[in-house]
Scaffold this motif. Sequence first.
Motif, PDB file in Angstrom:
ATOM      1  N   PHE A 380       0.826  -1.200   0.000  1.00 35.79           N
ATOM      2  CA  PHE A 380       0.000   0.000   0.000  1.00 35.79           C
ATOM      3  C   PHE A 380       0.864   1.255   0.000  1.00 35.79           C
ATOM      4  CE2 PHE A 380      -2.404   3.311   2.294  1.00 35.79           C
ATOM      5  CZ  PHE A 380      -3.479   3.448   1.418  1.00 35.79           C
ATOM      6  N   HIS A 381       2.032   1.200   0.631  1.00 32.94           N
ATOM      7  CA  HIS A 381       2.915   2.365   0.657  1.00 32.94           C
ATOM      8  C   HIS A 381       3.347   2.764  -0.757  1.00 32.94           C
ATOM      9  CE1 HIS A 381       5.810  -0.907   0.273  1.00 32.94           C
ATOM     10  NE2 HIS A 381       6.673   0.000  -0.191  1.00 32.94           N
ATOM     11  N   SER A 382       3.401   1.794  -1.665  1.00 31.60           N
ATOM     12  CA  SER A 382       3.770   2.124  -3.048  1.00 31.60           C
ATOM     13  C   SER A 382       2.680   2.950  -3.721  1.00 31.60           C
ATOM     14  CB  SER A 382       4.027   0.839  -3.845  1.00 31.60           C
ATOM     15  OG  SER A 382       5.096   0.114  -3.289  1.00 31.60           O
ATOM     16  N   LEU A 383       1.425   2.602  -3.459  1.00 34.30           N
ATOM     17  CA  LEU A 383       0.334   3.408  -4.005  1.00 34.30           C
ATOM     18  C   LEU A 383       0.367   4.827  -3.454  1.00 34.30           C
ATOM     19  CD1 LEU A 383      -2.729   0.944  -3.947  1.00 34.30           C
ATOM     20  CD2 LEU A 383      -1.471   1.775  -5.939  1.00 34.30           C
ATOM     21  N   VAL A 384       0.625   4.953  -2.165  1.00 34.41           N
ATOM     22  CA  VAL A 384       0.698   6.281  -1.557  1.00 34.41           C
ATOM     23  C   VAL A 384       1.848   7.090  -2.162  1.00 34.41           C
ATOM     24  CG1 VAL A 384       1.049   7.534   0.613  1.00 34.41           C
ATOM     25  CG2 VAL A 384      -0.364   5.465   0.580  1.00 34.41           C
ATOM     26  N   ASN A 385       2.963   6.436  -2.369  1.00 34.01           N
ATOM     27  CA  ASN A 385       4.098   7.132  -2.966  1.00 34.01           C
ATOM     28  C   ASN A 385       3.774   7.590  -4.393  1.00 34.01           C
ATOM     29  OD1 ASN A 385       6.864   8.044  -2.856  1.00 34.01           O
ATOM     30  ND2 ASN A 385       7.381   6.353  -4.258  1.00 34.01           N
ATOM     31  N   ASP A 386       3.066   6.748  -5.169  1.00 36.71           N
ATOM     32  CA  ASP A 386       2.660   7.152  -6.522  1.00 36.71           C
ATOM     33  C   ASP A 386       1.728   8.360  -6.462  1.00 36.71           C
ATOM     34  OD1 ASP A 386       4.146   5.063  -7.515  1.00 36.71           O
ATOM     35  OD2 ASP A 386       2.411   3.715  -7.771  1.00 36.71           O
ATOM     36  N   ALA A 387       0.823   8.374  -5.498  1.00 38.64           N
ATOM     37  CA  ALA A 387      -0.097   9.502  -5.367  1.00 38.64           C
ATOM     38  C   ALA A 387       0.654  10.788  -5.044  1.00 38.64           C
ATOM     39  CB  ALA A 387      -1.139   9.194  -4.289  1.00 38.64           C
ATOM     40  N   LEU A 388       1.641  10.720  -4.169  1.00 39.96           N
ATOM     41  CA  LEU A 388       2.407  11.906  -3.791  1.00 39.96           C
ATOM     42  C   LEU A 388       3.253  12.414  -4.964  1.00 39.96           C
ATOM     43  CD1 LEU A 388       3.586  10.847  -0.208  1.00 39.96           C
ATOM     44  CD2 LEU A 388       1.686  12.362  -0.808  1.00 39.96           C
ATOM     45  N   LEU A 389       3.838  11.514  -5.713  1.00 39.17           N
ATOM     46  CA  LEU A 389       4.636  11.930  -6.874  1.00 39.17           C
ATOM     47  C   LEU A 389       3.760  12.605  -7.915  1.00 39.17           C
ATOM     48  CD1 LEU A 389       7.030   8.864  -7.315  1.00 39.17           C
ATOM     49  CD2 LEU A 389       7.598  11.150  -6.455  1.00 39.17           C
ATOM     50  N   GLN A 390       2.582  12.088  -8.142  1.00 35.58           N
ATOM     51  CA  GLN A 390       1.690  12.692  -9.127  1.00 35.58           C
ATOM     52  C   GLN A 390       1.239  14.086  -8.687  1.00 35.58           C
ATOM     53  OE1 GLN A 390      -1.233  10.004 -10.511  1.00 35.58           O
ATOM     54  NE2 GLN A 390      -2.285  11.469 -11.818  1.00 35.58           N
ATOM     55  N   ALA A 391       0.957  14.245  -7.390  1.00 33.24           N
ATOM     56  CA  ALA A 391       0.574  15.566  -6.890  1.00 33.24           C
ATOM     57  C   ALA A 391       1.740  16.546  -6.997  1.00 33.24           C
ATOM     58  CB  ALA A 391       0.114  15.451  -5.440  1.00 33.24           C
ATOM     59  N   HIS A 392       2.966  16.084  -6.789  1.00 37.09           N
ATOM     60  CA  HIS A 392       4.140  16.960  -6.888  1.00 37.09           C
ATOM     61  C   HIS A 392       4.376  17.384  -8.340  1.00 37.09           C
ATOM     62  CE1 HIS A 392       8.015  18.674  -5.915  1.00 37.09           C
ATOM     63  NE2 HIS A 392       8.597  17.923  -6.877  1.00 37.09           N
ATOM     64  N   ILE A 393       4.202  16.443  -9.277  1.00 37.91           N
ATOM     65  CA  ILE A 393       4.432  16.763 -10.690  1.00 37.91           C
ATOM     66  C   ILE A 393       3.388  17.754 -11.190  1.00 37.91           C
ATOM     67  CG2 ILE A 393       4.411  15.797 -13.016  1.00 37.91           C
ATOM     68  CD1 ILE A 393       5.581  13.230 -11.809  1.00 37.91           C
ATOM     69  N   ASN A 394       2.136  17.587 -10.801  1.00 40.59           N
ATOM     70  CA  ASN A 394       1.045  18.435 -11.265  1.00 40.59           C
ATOM     71  C   ASN A 394       0.781  19.599 -10.310  1.00 40.59           C
ATOM     72  OD1 ASN A 394       0.651  16.661 -13.467  1.00 40.59           O
ATOM     73  ND2 ASN A 394      -0.733  15.383 -12.221  1.00 40.59           N
ATOM     74  N   GLY A 395       1.800  19.988  -9.538  1.00 41.23           N
ATOM     75  CA  GLY A 395       1.625  21.031  -8.527  1.00 41.23           C
ATOM     76  C   GLY A 395       1.084  22.341  -9.037  1.00 41.23           C
ATOM     77  N   PRO A 396       1.707  22.952 -10.093  1.00 42.92           N
ATOM     78  CA  PRO A 396       1.207  24.261 -10.566  1.00 42.92           C
ATOM     79  C   PRO A 396      -0.245  24.198 -11.026  1.00 42.92           C
ATOM     80  CG  PRO A 396       3.401  23.812 -11.399  1.00 42.92           C
ATOM     81  CD  PRO A 396       2.950  22.567 -10.747  1.00 42.92           C
ATOM     82  N   GLU A 397      -0.620  23.175 -11.739  1.00 42.31           N
ATOM     83  CA  GLU A 397      -2.001  23.072 -12.206  1.00 42.31           C
ATOM     84  C   GLU A 397      -2.965  22.908 -11.035  1.00 42.31           C
ATOM     85  OE1 GLU A 397      -2.207  19.899 -14.975  1.00 42.31           O
ATOM     86  OE2 GLU A 397      -0.745  20.779 -16.363  1.00 42.31           O
ATOM     87  N   LEU A 398      -2.537  22.129 -10.053  1.00 41.64           N
ATOM     88  CA  LEU A 398      -3.385  21.905  -8.881  1.00 41.64           C
ATOM     89  C   LEU A 398      -3.566  23.190  -8.083  1.00 41.64           C
ATOM     90  CD1 LEU A 398      -2.028  18.446  -7.662  1.00 41.64           C
ATOM     91  CD2 LEU A 398      -4.184  18.892  -8.840  1.00 41.64           C
ATOM     92  N   SER A 399      -2.512  24.018  -8.020  1.00 44.20           N
ATOM     93  CA  SER A 399      -2.622  25.288  -7.285  1.00 44.20           C
ATOM     94  C   SER A 399      -3.671  26.186  -7.907  1.00 44.20           C
ATOM     95  CB  SER A 399      -1.267  26.007  -7.253  1.00 44.20           C
ATOM     96  OG  SER A 399      -0.329  25.253  -6.523  1.00 44.20           O
ATOM     97  N   GLU A 400      -3.714  26.251  -9.243  1.00 44.26           N
ATOM     98  CA  GLU A 400      -4.710  27.066  -9.918  1.00 44.26           C
ATOM     99  C   GLU A 400      -6.118  26.560  -9.638  1.00 44.26           C
ATOM    100  OE1 GLU A 400      -3.838  27.237 -14.035  1.00 44.26           O
ATOM    101  OE2 GLU A 400      -1.882  28.214 -13.756  1.00 44.26           O
ATOM    102  N   GLN A 401      -6.283  25.241  -9.665  1.00 43.18           N
ATOM    103  CA  GLN A 401      -7.617  24.686  -9.407  1.00 43.18           C
ATOM    104  C   GLN A 401      -8.046  24.969  -7.965  1.00 43.18           C
ATOM    105  OE1 GLN A 401      -8.022  20.582 -10.559  1.00 43.18           O
ATOM    106  NE2 GLN A 401      -6.811  20.855 -12.421  1.00 43.18           N
ATOM    107  N   VAL A 402      -7.101  24.876  -7.044  1.00 46.18           N
ATOM    108  CA  VAL A 402      -7.433  25.129  -5.635  1.00 46.18           C
ATOM    109  C   VAL A 402      -7.808  26.587  -5.433  1.00 46.18           C
ATOM    110  CG1 VAL A 402      -6.475  25.215  -3.306  1.00 46.18           C
ATOM    111  CG2 VAL A 402      -6.077  23.216  -4.734  1.00 46.18           C
TER     112      VAL A 402
END
Length: 488
Positions: A380-402
């Motif tokens: 399960f830790h691998s899934l969590v790590n994948d989720a964190l990496l994806q959020a880090h890569i898409n950070g600028p786009e996510l900031s605009e949406q937030v």
Amino acid sequence: MRAERGLWIFTLRREPPPFIHPHGPRARPPPPPGPAFAPLPSPPRPPIRPAGERRGSPRPGSPRSAAQGAGGRGRREDGGGGRRWLYRHVQQEIMKLSLDVAVAYLRRKLLFTENGVDLQVCTSKNPTCCTKKMEELYQTAAKQDIQQLLQTSSATLKFLISRNAAAFQETFETLIRLAENYTSTLFCNAYRNMAAEATTRVQEFFTDVGLFIFGTDISTEEFVNRFFDTLFPVVYNHVINPGLTDISLEYAECLRMARRDIRPFGNVPKKAIGQMGRSLLPSRTFLQALNLGIEVINTTDHLHFSKDCSRALLRMQYCPHCQGLTLSKPCMGYCLNVIRGCLANMAEVDLHWRGYIQSLEELSSAMSGTYDIEHVLLNFHSLVNDALLQAHINGPELSEQVNKVCGPPVRKPTQSPGCSFDQNKDNQGLEMFSRDSEETLSSRRKEFISHLRLYRAFYGGLADQLCGNELAAADGLPCWNGEDFVRR
């Protein structure tokens, strides 16, 4: 009163008690008057022996002297001592025989009744020593004996299931704890600045995992979504839009509510929901099935016997005792008829029991492979790590949406603490479990199923087992057929 050698001797004559006739008092003449005191008779004086005569020698003219004078001829003529000894011996044997006959007669009269008219089950043409009260006590004892035999015969099966249920539950608890520690270690190693807050969310998530496996009515989709909802504000604060201080609680609540629309972790939450559902549900059902098997055994161990069954058990087991046959056993055919009649409901249990074991086999197969609970939880830790990496890569786009949904971040003048997790201790436990996981869970599950298959026909053959191992007489030995003691 008289003088005896210069002494006056007196005696007091006592009157006898009055005579009472058994048929009533009758008139009797008064006793003749007598003196109040009567003198005691003088003791006899030994005869004076002639001078020179020895003590013990017969006097002339006595019978003993005549017999000795005949030189023993009298003993030979009348048989002597041998005939008298034979007479006494015959008399003693006759008395002894009469005593044995009397004892046997009294025993028969005291212990046995001719027909047992007050008995309801153990009636017989032969004499019986049972009373109605004894028959009632025997009936209670017969039911208790069968219940004890049922419990003894199922003890091994019950122990097999209960021992493995406890072992699997303990293994699942260890697996959950180690998966939690492994996920927390991920944050301490790669995201140390947010580890303290993230570890709290991890603990809550694996608490829900344990509640689900051990029977709480919650949804895997619900607690997986709750984990990623609460994780998103922490990730935004430390990965997507880090700042010197943490975001406010109100802003964090807005992020939590917007997570499913913004989808900062991509398809990872959906993938986690699928894996958790397909791995946790078979394990949950497996544990529930084991507990159900124990309940079935406990129920069948305490059957309530019908009146006809109780009477049949009494006649089979204890009616021979009423005729003095305390060591007798029922014939095999007679025993099978009685026990099968008492266990008639077991026929339905047998059908369901076979289906129960088959279901456990299917569950065991479903718990293996890609969706094995060990594989899913420990990765399960691998899934969590994948989720964190994806959020880090898409950070600028996510900031605009937030910013569109919640506005610019509002921060508070405090900062969250760092990691306080003991990584070395938990990593050592995880490595130990990883080496032995196949042996402690998968192989144990397969071994348990292989042993359980041996009890597939347990309830169907229970009557044969009870009669063959405990109740019935062996072939060729005398046995009780319900009426008499016969030889098969």
